[in-house]
Design a protein around this motif. Sequence first.
Motif, PDB file in Angstrom:
ATOM      1  N   VAL A  71      18.467  13.501  32.645  1.00  0.00           N
ATOM      2  CA  VAL A  71      19.205  12.947  31.505  1.00  0.00           C
ATOM      3  C   VAL A  71      18.981  13.749  30.233  1.00  0.00           C
ATOM      4  O   VAL A  71      19.913  13.982  29.465  1.00  0.00           O
ATOM      5  N   SER A 107      27.960  13.043  28.797  1.00  0.00           N
ATOM      6  CA  SER A 107      27.317  14.252  29.309  1.00  0.00           C
ATOM      7  C   SER A 107      27.957  15.490  28.692  1.00  0.00           C
ATOM      8  O   SER A 107      29.022  15.423  28.066  1.00  0.00           O
ATOM      9  N   ARG A 108      27.326  16.619  28.895  1.00  0.00           N
ATOM     10  CA  ARG A 108      27.861  17.873  28.382  1.00  0.00           C
ATOM     11  C   ARG A 108      29.165  18.264  29.077  1.00  0.00           C
ATOM     12  O   ARG A 108      29.930  19.075  28.562  1.00  0.00           O
ATOM     13  N   THR A 128      25.079  20.638  32.671  1.00  0.00           N
ATOM     14  CA  THR A 128      26.218  19.861  32.173  1.00  0.00           C
ATOM     15  C   THR A 128      26.113  18.366  32.450  1.00  0.00           C
ATOM     16  O   THR A 128      26.843  17.576  31.848  1.00  0.00           O
ATOM     17  N   LYS A 129      25.223  17.952  33.350  1.00  0.00           N
ATOM     18  CA  LYS A 129      25.111  16.524  33.666  1.00  0.00           C
ATOM     19  C   LYS A 129      24.209  15.783  32.685  1.00  0.00           C
ATOM     20  O   LYS A 129      24.179  14.553  32.672  1.00  0.00           O
ATOM     21  N   SER A 130      23.461  16.506  31.854  1.00  0.00           N
ATOM     22  CA  SER A 130      22.552  15.865  30.906  1.00  0.00           C
ATOM     23  C   SER A 130      23.312  15.379  29.675  1.00  0.00           C
ATOM     24  O   SER A 130      24.471  15.733  29.441  1.00  0.00           O
ATOM     25  N   ILE A 131      22.641  14.584  28.879  1.00  0.00           N
ATOM     26  CA  ILE A 131      23.274  13.969  27.721  1.00  0.00           C
ATOM     27  C   ILE A 131      23.637  15.015  26.674  1.00  0.00           C
ATOM     28  O   ILE A 131      22.888  15.968  26.432  1.00  0.00           O
ATOM     29  N   ASP A 132      24.811  14.859  26.082  1.00  0.00           N
ATOM     30  CA  ASP A 132      25.274  15.772  25.048  1.00  0.00           C
ATOM     31  C   ASP A 132      24.726  15.307  23.705  1.00  0.00           C
ATOM     32  O   ASP A 132      25.084  14.223  23.232  1.00  0.00           O
ATOM     33  N   SER A 157      31.536  16.027  29.844  1.00  0.00           N
ATOM     34  CA  SER A 157      32.572  15.039  29.546  1.00  0.00           C
ATOM     35  C   SER A 157      33.819  15.739  29.020  1.00  0.00           C
ATOM     36  O   SER A 157      33.735  16.560  28.098  1.00  0.00           O
ATOM     37  N   TYR A 207      26.291   7.199  29.036  1.00  0.00           N
ATOM     38  CA  TYR A 207      26.146   8.245  28.023  1.00  0.00           C
ATOM     39  C   TYR A 207      27.183   9.344  28.218  1.00  0.00           C
ATOM     40  O   TYR A 207      27.811   9.463  29.287  1.00  0.00           O
ATOM     41  N   ARG A 264      28.914   9.329  32.309  1.00  0.00           N
ATOM     42  CA  ARG A 264      27.834   9.254  33.293  1.00  0.00           C
ATOM     43  C   ARG A 264      26.935   8.060  32.952  1.00  0.00           C
ATOM     44  O   ARG A 264      26.970   7.537  31.838  1.00  0.00           O
ATOM     45  N   THR A 306      28.351   8.737  38.031  1.00  0.00           N
ATOM     46  CA  THR A 306      29.463   8.981  37.121  1.00  0.00           C
ATOM     47  C   THR A 306      30.287   7.710  36.966  1.00  0.00           C
ATOM     48  O   THR A 306      30.514   6.988  37.937  1.00  0.00           O
TER      49      THR A 306
END
Length: 222
Positions: free
Chosen positions: A111, A147-148, A119-123, A150, A145, A157, A173
């Motif tokens: 996360v 994600s990068r 890209t799956k982690s929080i932006d 999105s 949240y 996600r 997702t």
Amino acid sequence: WPDRDDITAWTPSLGDDGNERTLQHGSRLMGGIGLEGLSLVWTDTACYVFQYDGSDLVYADRIAGTGCGLVAQKAFCEVGGSAYWMSGRNFHRYQGGVSAIPNADDVLAFVFSDDATDTKSIDPNFVSKTWCEHDIKNGQVRWHYVSRESPNGEPDRYVDVNIGGDWAWTVGTRDATTGTIFRMQDSSVVTVDSDGVIQVHDEGHDLNGAAMEFFLTYGLYT
């Protein structure tokens, strides 16, 4: 807080109890919630406990923990007198004191990755859109949240934890910008996606009459 006898009187004066207090940790207030006999107040870096004590100062306050501030205004929920929330780097709970939610290490790297290519982690540019829900039917607390990866800067996600005993974590997702309990009698949950479509969950075994997409991801094992 306002005067005890006049909830419209917020300005401190000698004739009433309206007052204000400066908290020492953090740069801004993020949120608060009432629990059993006390209130939690979060800044962006810390958690405080406020408790009515009947004195001229009205509330006693104490620091409950630092490094555990609230990451977004809606990134918390209350379940059975306990609070659960996401900070900038971890997941926390309050049950008489602040502690990390068990087994959170299982998902922290997923996360909160500092690698911009993950890209799956929080932006970090859209962290304020993070929101939390209590899924009563499945005994889970879930954070949605952005994600990068999105496509539109909206929550796409989620990460959730089973609070019913084993504290198992799940990631996945879901296009869900907000949500709430729909019917208390059967704990139905509704969410709203980024196109404004309202979706009811846990009714039936399909997706609007169509088969649901499924997949399985597993890690290394011995």
